[in-house]
Motif scaffolding. Sequence first.
Motif, PDB file in Angstrom:
ATOM      1  N   LYS B  31      -6.947  45.945  84.770  1.00 40.38           N
ATOM      2  CA  LYS B  31      -6.307  45.735  86.092  1.00 40.38           C
ATOM      3  C   LYS B  31      -6.799  44.459  86.880  1.00 40.38           C
ATOM      4  O   LYS B  31      -5.968  43.900  87.747  1.00 40.38           O
ATOM      5  N   SER B  32      -8.190  44.141  86.831  1.00 38.71           N
ATOM      6  CA  SER B  32      -8.674  42.998  87.548  1.00 38.71           C
ATOM      7  C   SER B  32      -8.209  41.820  86.662  1.00 38.71           C
ATOM      8  O   SER B  32      -7.802  40.857  87.594  1.00 38.71           O
ATOM      9  N   THR B  33      -7.901  41.835  85.661  1.00 39.78           N
ATOM     10  CA  THR B  33      -7.275  40.604  84.805  1.00 39.78           C
ATOM     11  C   THR B  33      -5.958  40.263  85.452  1.00 39.78           C
ATOM     12  O   THR B  33      -5.652  39.201  85.703  1.00 39.78           O
ATOM     13  N   ILE B  34      -5.265  41.413  85.605  1.00 38.44           N
ATOM     14  CA  ILE B  34      -3.984  40.938  85.944  1.00 38.44           C
ATOM     15  C   ILE B  34      -3.848  40.687  87.620  1.00 38.44           C
ATOM     16  O   ILE B  34      -3.173  39.938  87.948  1.00 38.44           O
ATOM     17  N   PHE B  35      -4.749  41.297  88.250  1.00 35.60           N
ATOM     18  CA  PHE B  35      -4.921  41.182  89.686  1.00 35.60           C
ATOM     19  C   PHE B  35      -5.373  39.731  89.880  1.00 35.60           C
ATOM     20  O   PHE B  35      -4.854  38.818  90.778  1.00 35.60           O
ATOM     21  N   ASN B  36      -5.895  39.020  89.128  1.00 36.26           N
ATOM     22  CA  ASN B  36      -6.580  37.590  89.187  1.00 36.26           C
ATOM     23  C   ASN B  36      -5.250  36.723  88.908  1.00 36.26           C
ATOM     24  O   ASN B  36      -5.083  35.774  89.404  1.00 36.26           O
ATOM     25  N   GLY B  40      -4.343  34.781  92.068  1.00 39.89           N
ATOM     26  CA  GLY B  40      -5.397  33.674  91.777  1.00 39.89           C
ATOM     27  C   GLY B  40      -6.755  33.791  92.364  1.00 39.89           C
ATOM     28  O   GLY B  40      -7.667  32.962  92.501  1.00 39.89           O
ATOM     29  N   VAL B  41      -7.140  35.081  92.551  1.00 37.59           N
ATOM     30  CA  VAL B  41      -8.551  35.444  93.100  1.00 37.59           C
ATOM     31  C   VAL B  41      -9.396  35.474  92.111  1.00 37.59           C
ATOM     32  O   VAL B  41      -8.755  36.402  90.998  1.00 37.59           O
ATOM     33  N   ASP B  42     -10.753  35.712  92.189  1.00 44.98           N
ATOM     34  CA  ASP B  42     -11.588  35.886  91.124  1.00 44.98           C
ATOM     35  C   ASP B  42     -12.085  37.247  91.262  1.00 44.98           C
ATOM     36  O   ASP B  42     -13.355  37.268  92.096  1.00 44.98           O
ATOM     37  N   GLN B  43     -11.605  38.086  90.448  1.00 46.63           N
ATOM     38  CA  GLN B  43     -12.418  39.641  90.590  1.00 46.63           C
ATOM     39  C   GLN B  43     -13.208  39.599  89.538  1.00 46.63           C
ATOM     40  O   GLN B  43     -13.029  39.001  88.381  1.00 46.63           O
ATOM     41  N   ILE B  44     -14.167  40.263  89.526  1.00 44.99           N
ATOM     42  CA  ILE B  44     -15.107  40.370  88.437  1.00 44.99           C
ATOM     43  C   ILE B  44     -14.420  41.173  87.072  1.00 44.99           C
ATOM     44  O   ILE B  44     -13.862  42.116  87.286  1.00 44.99           O
ATOM     45  N   ILE B  45     -14.488  40.550  85.755  1.00 46.48           N
ATOM     46  CA  ILE B  45     -13.962  41.133  84.810  1.00 46.48           C
ATOM     47  C   ILE B  45     -14.811  41.222  83.779  1.00 46.48           C
ATOM     48  O   ILE B  45     -15.914  40.305  83.470  1.00 46.48           O
ATOM     49  N   ILE B 162      -4.833  38.300  79.634  1.00 46.70           N
ATOM     50  CA  ILE B 162      -5.820  37.077  79.273  1.00 46.70           C
ATOM     51  C   ILE B 162      -5.207  35.938  79.327  1.00 46.70           C
ATOM     52  O   ILE B 162      -5.480  34.999  79.645  1.00 46.70           O
ATOM     53  N   SER B 163      -3.846  35.799  78.619  1.00 44.54           N
ATOM     54  CA  SER B 163      -3.046  34.826  78.649  1.00 44.54           C
ATOM     55  C   SER B 163      -1.807  34.735  79.504  1.00 44.54           C
ATOM     56  O   SER B 163      -1.177  33.393  79.457  1.00 44.54           O
ATOM     57  N   GLY B 164      -1.956  35.652  80.252  1.00 42.36           N
ATOM     58  CA  GLY B 164      -0.893  35.423  81.390  1.00 42.36           C
ATOM     59  C   GLY B 164       0.495  35.628  80.972  1.00 42.36           C
ATOM     60  O   GLY B 164       1.391  35.548  82.099  1.00 42.36           O
ATOM     61  N   LYS B 165       0.476  36.223  79.792  1.00 39.44           N
ATOM     62  CA  LYS B 165       1.940  36.586  79.380  1.00 39.44           C
ATOM     63  C   LYS B 165       2.447  37.749  80.131  1.00 39.44           C
ATOM     64  O   LYS B 165       1.821  38.776  80.361  1.00 39.44           O
TER      65      LYS B 165
END
Lengths: 95, 652
Positions: B31-36, B40-45, B162-165
Amino acid sequence: MVRGYIKMDIENEIPLTRLDENQKGEIAFIRGSQKIVKRLSDLGLIPMSEVLVMRKTMMRGPIEVYVKRTTLAIAHDIAENIFVKLKSNTKIKKN
Amino acid sequence: MAACPGCEPSKKNVGKADFVVALAGNANVGKSTIFNELTGVDQIIGNWPGKTVERAEALLQHKGYRIKVVDLPGIYSFSTFSMEEIVSRDFIAIEKPAAVVNVIDATTLERNLFFTMQLLELNAPLIIALNQADLLEKRGVYINTKKLEKMLGVPVVLTSAISGKGISELTDKIIEVVKAKKKVNNKVRYGKEIEDRIKKLEKHFSKIKSGYHKRWIAIKLLEGDSEIKKLIRSKKAVSMAKKFSNELTKIHGHDSTVVITAERYHIADRIARHVQSISPRKYNISDIIDKIALHPVLGYFILVGVIVGLLVWTFVVGFKISLYLSNWLAILEQLSPVVQGSFLTILWNGAFTGFVAGVTLVIPYVLPFYLFLAFLEDSGYLTRISFMLDRGMHKLGLHGKAIIPLLLGYGCNVPACFSCRVMETPKQKFVSAFLVTLIPCTARTVVILGLVAAFINIQWALALFAFDILLIILLGMLAFRVVPGESVGLIMEMPNYHLPSFKVIFKQTWTRTKSLIWIVFPIYIIGSAALQVFYAAGLLDPINNLLKPITVSWLMLPSVVGILLIFGIVRKEMTILMLAVLFGTTNFLTILTPVQMIVLSLVTMIYIPCLATIFALAKEFGWKRAWLITIIEIAVAILIGGLAARVLPVFF
Ligand SMILES: Nc1nc2c(ncn2[C@@H]2O[C@H](COP(=O)(O)OP(=O)(O)OP(=O)(O)O)[C@@H](O)[C@H]2O)c(=O)[nH]1
């Protein structure tokens, strides 16, 4: 503490901790506080689902099980209250 | 991640948004990775369940829309047993986001769909992000997304965060769903004996202000949810629900909660069976690594090695960077600790020394620590540490997961306190936070190293660390006995290992360091400027005199330590920084005897959580408990310090 419903009429139901590593069981029932029963069932430990014991540790350390294609670590005390029916026809280890 | 004063990157002021979208799903699904990726914000992953403890929000601008995205904590259901679950369900049911993105780990579809069932019960306008799609092939799983879409009646997008796909497809789908404003139509139905009872129950309460969906309330009543029972004013509905629950229990031989949970799983399983094909589970890399990493003997050697490695790496690398930075800064301006002159000169000089101390004492050590930790986190090893140390933690009424906040504490106590939310019960949260505040963070380690390791020897510094662990165990056992409340054992998901991605690690480290700079630097600069002013105004002596009975008589330290300890409340490393400033030397041997150095380090290590930590504690547990911890630690520190001052001379 609120107790979950207990069903204990069937004989060949044994605690998860009595299974060997790599042995499979089918969840029969779980004993414990409502909170723990709920949490375990949310994670897929529901009646009739299949569990595989992946790893046991010494001195009543946690055990690792595989259920619903995920791996869970469960404290020994909690695992002792998860009762399963044996799936494979291996012998039950005597405690 | 956590909200410490001024170090909160996640709750950016979002401003006016056209609509709100929530990200919901199990823990550790991405979720946080998708959120980021979305914002473009940096949430802890990291690769362990339970990192997102507070809901984070940020803005996404897409095709002219301003969309507020909310990252909810990872949960498995909507019961009332944990704060995260209540917060999430209230957000979805009451604040009614325009769309809810259900992030799913595609490699464990059944378990994730179980949560989807509950989102459907809430009648949330869903979009499913089938994340970690890149792993499907590797695990031998194939998912027919079209079929899944049809069975659930909601759009499904494959993503690989993680790859933004898939992220832009996801955004398009979000806007499509929001624009269409279709009435949500939950097609999922449970077994007849449950559905009949839901229907009958639904008739017995009319309008409820709460905003919860009717069907959902009926189901929750059947499950015996205490919060919902309170909401429903109709006594009849509640007693009827009770009767129905008992009937269900009779039919199935299990508690009605378990019956309904099982029913959701049956549906989830059925859907999963229809839409995916799996090749049988193979022995994978993770299993092989665990054979060694969790080995009853070898595993513990590796564990100790990793933790010692973490600390050694932190201080070896930290020392190098520190040296480099202080040389570099010395070129800029010579440090002149105590100056005479105009008020402004004094202020400027103080502020500058504070800045230099921040740059040379904190950044160099925190940076490598967080780097290594991010590596451990993202690899998945952190959960193995929890697994191995679980049994030992029982003695403290905690369990393996508590090792996560404790380890984090060696970096900075503040985020560590917030991460105590991974613990389940209030008691366990509180006890672990208490123990976290006793962990020497980098700031305190700098004091220990700067005094003891530098001027006595490294063995004494290590002895202090070992003593600290002993103290933590002792106080932990005590707290376990004294603090009221319940403790539960470990139940934790063990994620697969994966090769940490450099992007994630660097981002993570930067996010944490950045948030630290936010609190550290202002306090440093203001604090040392204030001290200079105090000094020039001749205010130090009265304070020192006031504290003399403790500092001089009991701890047998120079009276100037009084003011050091006062300033140390702001940041612990101020104690040695101020010592240098006041005496105009960094050769502490000219000021303190070895025993005094050890006593000062001991006291500094224990005597109080720093100001930022006290605030964090107050936020989590209220002021009363924050004060309680503070007072206990002051007392323990004074006691131990005084005893040490009398015992230690034997060795010197
Ligand atoms: N292979 C792969 N890994 C992913 C993907 N998305 C996320 N991850 C990894 O999954 C782990 C968990 O990601 P997070 O974004 O922190 O998960 P979360 O759902 O926010 O977790 P909680 O905050 O604990 O609820 C991290 O190690 C990520 O690097 C993906 O698409 N593919």
